[in-house]
Write a protein that holds these residues in place. Structure first.
Motif, short mmCIF file in Angstrom:
data_model
loop_
_atom_site.label_atom_id
_atom_site.label_comp_id
_atom_site.label_asym_id
_atom_site.label_seq_id
_atom_site.Cartn_x
_atom_site.Cartn_y
_atom_site.Cartn_z
N UNK A 302 16.93 -1.91 -18.30
CA UNK A 302 15.75 -2.35 -19.07
C UNK A 302 14.87 -3.27 -18.22
N UNK A 303 15.49 -4.17 -17.46
CA UNK A 303 14.72 -5.09 -16.60
C UNK A 303 13.91 -4.29 -15.57
N UNK A 304 14.52 -3.27 -14.99
CA UNK A 304 13.84 -2.44 -13.98
C UNK A 304 12.73 -1.62 -14.63
N UNK A 305 12.96 -1.14 -15.87
CA UNK A 305 11.92 -0.37 -16.59
C UNK A 305 10.71 -1.27 -16.85
N UNK A 306 10.96 -2.52 -17.33
CA UNK A 306 9.85 -3.45 -17.59
C UNK A 306 9.09 -3.75 -16.30
N UNK A 307 9.86 -3.90 -15.21
CA UNK A 307 9.24 -4.16 -13.90
C UNK A 307 8.37 -2.98 -13.50
N UNK A 308 8.88 -1.77 -13.76
CA UNK A 308 8.13 -0.55 -13.45
C UNK A 308 6.82 -0.49 -14.22
N UNK A 309 6.89 -0.90 -15.50
CA UNK A 309 5.67 -0.91 -16.33
C UNK A 309 4.62 -1.85 -15.74
N UNK A 721 6.62 -11.64 -15.15
CA UNK A 721 7.81 -11.86 -14.30
C UNK A 721 8.77 -12.84 -14.93
N UNK A 722 8.19 -13.93 -15.47
CA UNK A 722 9.02 -14.95 -16.12
C UNK A 722 9.68 -14.37 -17.38
N UNK A 723 8.92 -13.58 -18.15
CA UNK A 723 9.43 -12.94 -19.37
C UNK A 723 10.66 -12.08 -19.06
N UNK A 724 10.51 -11.24 -18.02
CA UNK A 724 11.60 -10.31 -17.68
C UNK A 724 12.76 -11.05 -17.01
N UNK A 725 12.42 -12.04 -16.15
CA UNK A 725 13.47 -12.78 -15.42
C UNK A 725 14.40 -13.52 -16.36
N UNK A 726 13.83 -14.26 -17.33
CA UNK A 726 14.68 -15.01 -18.27
C UNK A 726 15.48 -14.05 -19.15
N UNK A 727 14.82 -12.96 -19.58
CA UNK A 727 15.53 -11.95 -20.39
C UNK A 727 16.73 -11.38 -19.62
N UNK A 728 16.48 -11.04 -18.34
CA UNK A 728 17.56 -10.47 -17.50
C UNK A 728 18.69 -11.48 -17.30
N UNK A 729 18.32 -12.74 -17.05
CA UNK A 729 19.34 -13.78 -16.82
C UNK A 729 20.23 -13.96 -18.05
N UNK A 730 19.59 -14.06 -19.23
CA UNK A 730 20.38 -14.25 -20.46
C UNK A 730 21.28 -13.03 -20.71
N UNK A 731 20.72 -11.82 -20.54
CA UNK A 731 21.49 -10.59 -20.79
C UNK A 731 22.66 -10.46 -19.82
N UNK A 732 22.42 -10.81 -18.55
CA UNK A 732 23.50 -10.72 -17.54
C UNK A 732 24.62 -11.70 -17.89
N UNK A 733 24.23 -12.90 -18.30
CA UNK A 733 25.23 -13.89 -18.71
C UNK A 733 26.05 -13.36 -19.89
N UNK A 734 25.36 -12.67 -20.80
CA UNK A 734 26.08 -12.11 -21.96
C UNK A 734 27.10 -11.06 -21.51
#
Length: 1251
Positions: A302-309, A721-734
């Motif tokens: 999902x993080x890579x898809x958002x980055x692609x968008x 970038x900040x939106x996706x970065x924090x989302x990715x960090x929280x999800x990875x921690x989960x």
């Protein structure tokens, strides 16, 4: 389902309440379809083609059925993929300034239709696939059983009883879910593909970069699946090995207890389990990595898809895009989570298919077409011409060489010869059981076979005699009378309806043999093959059996009698003398006397034994035949009076419980107790709490990540970038928390596996002998295989999935309520209604599972019994009857599995309807809310959670119901963990001196024995002393208490009153191991174990090679062992020297092995329980001489039916109906008008005619 669930809600269900299967679901139809496909595949099969024929036969039969199931599965997957697109439309609609209500209602309608399709298609897919799986399972269970009935001796050596039970109980049973797993696997792939298309539809080319990590994770799956397959295979092999050993040990528990070998064999089982546990741990830890990998993948994708968008600008990063992508990826999460499990399950299925395939392709009995003629058309009943036979065709010297035999109708033929001469093999050659190398065998007519080691089924005495044939009273009574069973049956508590324990464990050796004989007589065959049927009975009974059964009841039948009783040979038409696998002499008694040699040796040994009876009987040689009759009648009358009075006493008693009880099962709801038992026994409470906490952290972090997206997207100064970065960090921690949770769960499962296995094994090895007498081995094996498998594999994951589902569901409700609080009203109603429906379902489902627990054991028990008695079954041509009975057992079990699955689908359909109500309510409120009331981000968040909520609640319900069903296995194992143990093996404060017993003096003081508190006394107040160093002979009719006396010496049964004192120590005051290690026994039924000569002679490994060779030499086995390729040991390259229970050695040779064991131990007290019953007179005389020489200073107690065996004893003890009738020196008893003198006279009268 409705009527059954109503009945289950009103009262606990019983087996009688369960409806039977409809005809198209019955095992027979499923098997016939499979067999047709299997046979056609075998006809077409190219020898170079290695494809699995079982798999392709199943594909051929069930292809059409599975196309429909596949269609339902695909429709369900499409509805799941469409849901995020409806969400996309919904969020876009709510984001508009001007809303068109009609358009909104169309979107709302599409949502309802997609959920209806999802729910109905999934329920029908699950139901139909499980029904198809049930048919496949029934077909394969029946195919394995039918193959077992045809398996050759070579095939039986390759597949032990335990392994065949495993093919049915584990491999075929697993096929019940095979269809479901198959469709889950491929449709999950389809769902992933469709989800990717949906992503492209929403975000365009922005989805392309997301495919890269997706493909990487997919490729990583391939080697991982291979590793899982390897671990799964190793686990199955290790489990097989443990179950084979467990089966053999359970069947031989009596000898293990007599010899105090429990610790050794328990360690052996535990070492097998350690290997299995290692494979299990390996498998579970690999699954942890799989779980982590598949939870981290949606986050990264999902993080890579958002980055692609952002980079490609293919779609705006607004609420509709973000939450559609997340909902799509969450939808992809289901197949992603299921695929590794599905692959693992399909790997297990493939392994099972391979194992069943190799079994079904194994060597079968090659039966030539048997010719059957009516009586007038032929004078022959049996003919063998130039027959060469070998149990192992690869051996240079055949087992039987150049056999030529012809018998006329009605002839009586005796086969005699030394131990290991090939007498039993000759009967097997006639039956077609032994591979024929050359020559012809023609059998004209039906056969009945009585094996040397009696084969008795669990059931009543009547069932064992009738053997499936209809009851004909006159014929039945004549069979019982001819086999001298009438008195025994009268003395049984329930007459001929008395239940017989596993393998006839509650009958004496003589009773078992006579029941076998009665079965053969009642069967009314043309040719009777009797393998030493008189060895287990006393001389008087042997004479009755020979005269009344063989000579009178079977007077018009052809009888081939293998016997060591030389006294009967003069009355038969022809005698065959065998030696070294050849018929060395053939002719009538008079003809053979003139020829001499081997026959003369056998006869001389018998005459030598008779001369020890004293001169008073030699003088009577000239007396008339009338003298014999008078003696015989006198004895018969005295015993008849005794027996009938005993029978009257029994009849007056109140009805007593049968030995083999109905299998116990818990009834009703036990609440949280079984769950607490699971956690307390495994000491896993902390692991479960930690697992729940880590999962809670995972769910809350996932929710936090979603909230971050919903809220942050509205804030202008937060960059993409900040939106996706924090989302990715929280999800990875989960995802890290998921990994930790999986480790906790794996260790919880492994700890429980260890604790339950250890407790169960301890309890079984410490259980008293009465437990094994009254519990069929199948019941114990079911717990050791399928129940333990559920504890190993299913329960830990079921617990955490249920807890995880509850946490996720409550989080979803909280998230949705934070957007539209009104749904709480519907949610509370829905949860209360769901709980009620669940309780309504569980009342019936729990009992169905419990009943199913008691219907599986009879299947494994029946398979095990059939495997042990397959030669008898084929000898009677009754394979079809056993096949029919087995079909009924399979159908009963299948009906319960089918109803269990159907009830679960009934429940889930209603639960889904209630949960969909919450979704519809949430969607309806969101539809009506104005744009200003709630932001599009929160609309997307709420709806994305609402869409996955139904699936989550259904997931939780399914796993909770599975857990409620699985926990029954914990109840069943714990039931056996609580068996009252026998007294301790060692009592530290009361250990006898190491040299005890130094003399061997045994004193019995008013000894009384009862097997159960409510049973009659078997021994009644016996008082006597066996002086040190004396030889004591114990004689008495069958059922007089001889074996019970021996059991009391070894404390297999504890005295009800009285004492047994050995060298001044009360044996009840010391530990069982201290007692049994100091006593030696050669038991009535010789027991050997699969393995080498060394491990059988010296299981504890305490003696040197020289000592073992010396013992082998003394017990006449040295030359036999010397001829083996690997002498004392079996190496990995060569086949085991002894197969299961030593069945590739003759009974006589097995008895000699047991003598070898006692020669090694050299204890001061030796018990011989019918020790030489299965050897010829020559060998018997040699053995008695060895025992006299080797144990000259020991106290030797000999229980025997052959009078010469006990006549040279110092003292003779005569038992009758549990009472001590006489105890004196044999010379004094012979001179007096005593019971013993009458027994001697009877033996003399039956044997002197041949002198």
């Amino acid at each position: 389902m409705g009527p059954l669930l109503r009945l289950g809600h009103s009262k606990p269900l019983s087996l009688e309440d369960i409806p039977s299967l409809v005809s198209e679901d019955e095992a027979n139809l499923a098997y016939q379809k499979f067999k047709q496909a299997w046979d056609s595949l075998l006809r077409e099969k190219d020898p170079r083609n290695t494809k699995n024929s079982v798999l392709w036969a199943i594909v051929k039969v069930y292809m059409k059925e599975n196309i429909l199931i596949g269609l339902l599965a695909v429709l369900r997957k499409i509805s799941v993929v469409v849901s995020p697109l409806i969400l996309y439309a919904f969020v876009n609609y709510s984001n508009r300034d001007e809303k068109n209500l009609q358009e909104g209602l169309i979107i709302f309608g599409c949502l309802i239709v997609s959920k209806l399709v999802d729910s109905l298609c999934q329920r029908h897919w699950f139901f139909k696939s499980r029904r198809c799986g049930m048919r496949i399972r029934s077909a394969l269970m029946v195919a394995v059983y039918e193959k077992q009935l045809k398996l050759s001796s070579l095939g039986r050596r390759r597949h032990s009883t335990g392994e065949i039970v495993n093919y049915v109980a584990v491999d075929a049973y697993r096929m019940g879910d095979s269809s479901w797993w198959f469709h889950t696997t491929w449709t999950s792939g389809v769902q992933l593909f469709l989800s990717i298309l949906a992503l492209f539809k929403v975000v365009g080319y922005g989805a392309l970069p997301g495919l890269v990590p997706f493909i990487i994770f997919g490729l990583l799956n391939v080697p991982f699946a291979k590793l899982l397959r390897k671990s799964q295979y190793e686990y199955m092999v290790a489990k097989d090995e443990r179950l084979r050993a467990t089966s053999e040990i359970l069947n031989s528990m009596k000898i293990i207890k007599l010899q105090a070998w429990e610790e050794k064999f328990k360690n052996f089982i535990e070492s097998r389990r350690d290997r299995e546990f290692e494979c299990l741990a390996n498998l579970q830890i690999k699954k942890v990595y799989a779980t982590f990998m598949y939870w981290i993948s949606p986050t990264i994708v999902s993080a890579v898809v958002f980055l692609g968008c952002i980079l490609l600008g293919s779609a705006p990063l607004n609420a509709s895009t973000i939450f559609t992508v997340i909902a799509t990826l969450r939808g992809m999460g289901e197949p992603v989570r299921v695929i590794p499990e599905a692959l693992s399950a399909m790997i297990q299925v493939k392994v099972s298919f391979d194992r069943i395939n190799s079994f079904l392709l194994d060597d079968e009995l090659k039966r030539e077409k048997r010719e059957r003629y009516l009586w007038p058309n032929s004078e022959k009943s049996l003919e063998i011409q130039s027959g060469n036979f070998s149990w192992d065709p690869e051996l240079a010297i055949p087992t039987l060489q150049e056999v030529n035999l012809e018998t006329g109708f009605g002839q009586k033929i005796a086969v005699c010869g030394p131990v290991g001469a090939g007498k039993s093999s000759l009967l097997h050659a006639i039956l077609g059981e032994i591979p024929k190398l050359s020559g012809t065998v023609s059998v004209y007519g039906s056969t009945a076979y009585v094996s040397q080691t009696s084969w008795i089924q669990s059931g009543t005495v009547r069932d064992n005699i009738l053997y499936g044939k209809p009851m004909e009273k006159d014929k039945y009574e004549k069979a019982i009378e001819a086999c001298a069973l009438d008195k025994d049956i009268n003395s049984f508590d329930h007459g001929d309806l008395t239940e017989i324990g596993q393998r006839g464990i509650n009958l004496s050796g003589g009773q078992k043999q006579r029941i076998q004989l009665a079965r053969a007589v009642y069967n009314d065959a043309d040719i009777y093959l009797l393998d030493d049927p008189f060895s287990a009975v006393d001389a008087h009974t042997a004479a009755i059996l020979f005269n009344e059964c063989v000579m009178v009841a079977l007077r018009n039948k052809t009888v081939i009698l293998v016997t060591h009783q030389v006294e009967f040979l003069s009355q038969v038409d022809k005698i065959l003398v065998m030696e070294g696998g050849q018929i060395t002499q053939s002719g009538s008694f008079e003809e053979l006397l003139k020829v001499g040699t081997t026959f003369e040796q056998l006869l001389n040994a018998h005459i030598d034994a008779k001369t020890t009876l004293g001169p008073s009987y030699d003088e009577g040689e000239g007396e008339s035949q009338m003298g014999d009759v008078v003696w015989s009648e006198e004895i018969h009358d005295s015993y008849s009076i005794q027996q009938s009075s005993e029978g009257e006493i029994s009849a007056k008693d109140l009805p007593r419980a049968q030995l083999t009880k109905e299998e116990e099962k818990e009834i009703g709801d036990f609440g949280w107790k079984p769950y607490w038992d699971y956690l307390s026994i495994s000491k896993g409470s902390l692991l479960l709490v930690l697992g729940s906490i880590t999962h809670f952290c995972f769910v809350e972090l996932q929710a936090a990540a979603a909230y971050w997206l919903a809220l942050a997207i509205q804030v202008q100064n937060i960059t993409s970038g900040m939106l996706i970065g924090i989302y990715t960090a929280i999800s990875t921690l989960s995802a890290v928390f998921v990994y930790v949770k999986s480790i906790f769960v794996a260790y919880l499962g492994l700890r429980a596996s260890k604790a339950f296995f250890s407790g169960f094994t301890d309890a079984i090895f410490k259980a008293p002998m009465l437990f094994f007498d009254s519990t069929p081995v199948g019941r114990i094996l079911t717990r050791a295989s399928s129940d333990l498998s559920i504890v190993d594999y299913d329960i830990p994951f079921s617990i955490i999935f249920t807890v995880a589902g509850a946490i996720e569901f409550l989080t979803m409700i909280a998230v949705m309520a934070s957007v539209t609080w009104q749904i709480l009203i519907v949610a509370i109603f829905s949860m209360i209604a769901s709980k009620y429906v669940q309780g309504y379902y569980l009342a019936s489902a729990r009992e169905i599972i419990r009943i199913n627990g008691t219907t599986k054991a009879p299947i494994t028990n029946y398979v095990s019994e059939t495997s042990l008695g397959v030669v008898s079954i084929r000898g009677f041509r009754s394979a079809d009857l056993f096949f029919e009975n087995y079909l009924k057992l399979v159908d009963t079990d299948a009906a319960l599995v089918f109803l269990s699955n159907a009830a679960l689908e009934w429940l889930v359909l209603r639960i889904e309807a209630l949960q969909n109500l919450i979704l519809v309510t949430a969607a309806f409120f969101l539809l009506l809310l104005p744009k200003t009331a709630v932001t599009p981000g929160l609309v997307g968040l709420s709806l994305s959670y609402a869409l996955s909520m139904t699936g989550t609640f259904t997931f939780m319900t399914r796993w909770y119901c599975n857990l409620s069903n699985y926990i029954v296995s914990v109840e069943r194992i714990k039931q056996f963990m609580e068996i009252p143990p026998e007294p301790p093996a060692i009592i530290e404060e009361n250990r006898p001196p190491p040299s005890w017993p130094t003399k061997g003096r045994i004193e019995l003081h008013s000894l009384s024995i009862k097997y159960r508190p409510n049973a009659p006394a078997i021994l009644k107040g016996i008082t006597c002393t066996f002086r040190e160093g004396t030889r004591v002979g114990v004689v008495g009719r069958t059922g007089s208490g001889k074996t019970t006396l021996i059991s009391s010496l070894f404390r297999l049964v504890e005295p009800t009153s009285g004492k047994i004192i050995i060298d001044g120590i009360d044996i009840c005051s010391i530990g069982l191991k201290d007692l049994r290690m100091k006593l030696s026994i050669i038991p009535q039924e010789p027991t050997l174990f699969r393995g080498s000569i060394r491990t059988n002679m010296d299981p504890l490994g305490v003696y040197s090679d020289d000592e073992i060779w010396m013992a082998l030499e003394k017990c006449q086995l040295k030359s036999t062992v010397n001829s083996l390729p690997n002498l004392l040991d079996s190496s990995g390259q060569l086949p085991m020297l002894l197969s299961d229970e030593g069945e590739n050695w003759s009974v006589g040779q097995r008895q000699l092995f047991c003598l070898g064991r006692v020669l090694l131990k050299r204890n001061r007290i030796l018990v011989l329980d019918e020790a030489t019953a299965s050897v010829d007179s020559v060998t018997d005389a040699i053995l008695q001489r060895i025992i006299r020489e080797e144990f000259s200073e020991c106290t030797v107690i000999t229980v025997a039916h052959r009078i010469p065996t006990v006549i040279d004893s110092d003292m003779v003890m005569v038992l009758s109906f549990g009472k001590l009738v006489e105890y004196d020196e044999p010379s004094k008893l012979i001179d007096a008008n005593s019971y013993f003198s009458k027994l001697v006279a009877e033996y003399w009268s039956s044997s002197r005619r041949n002198s």
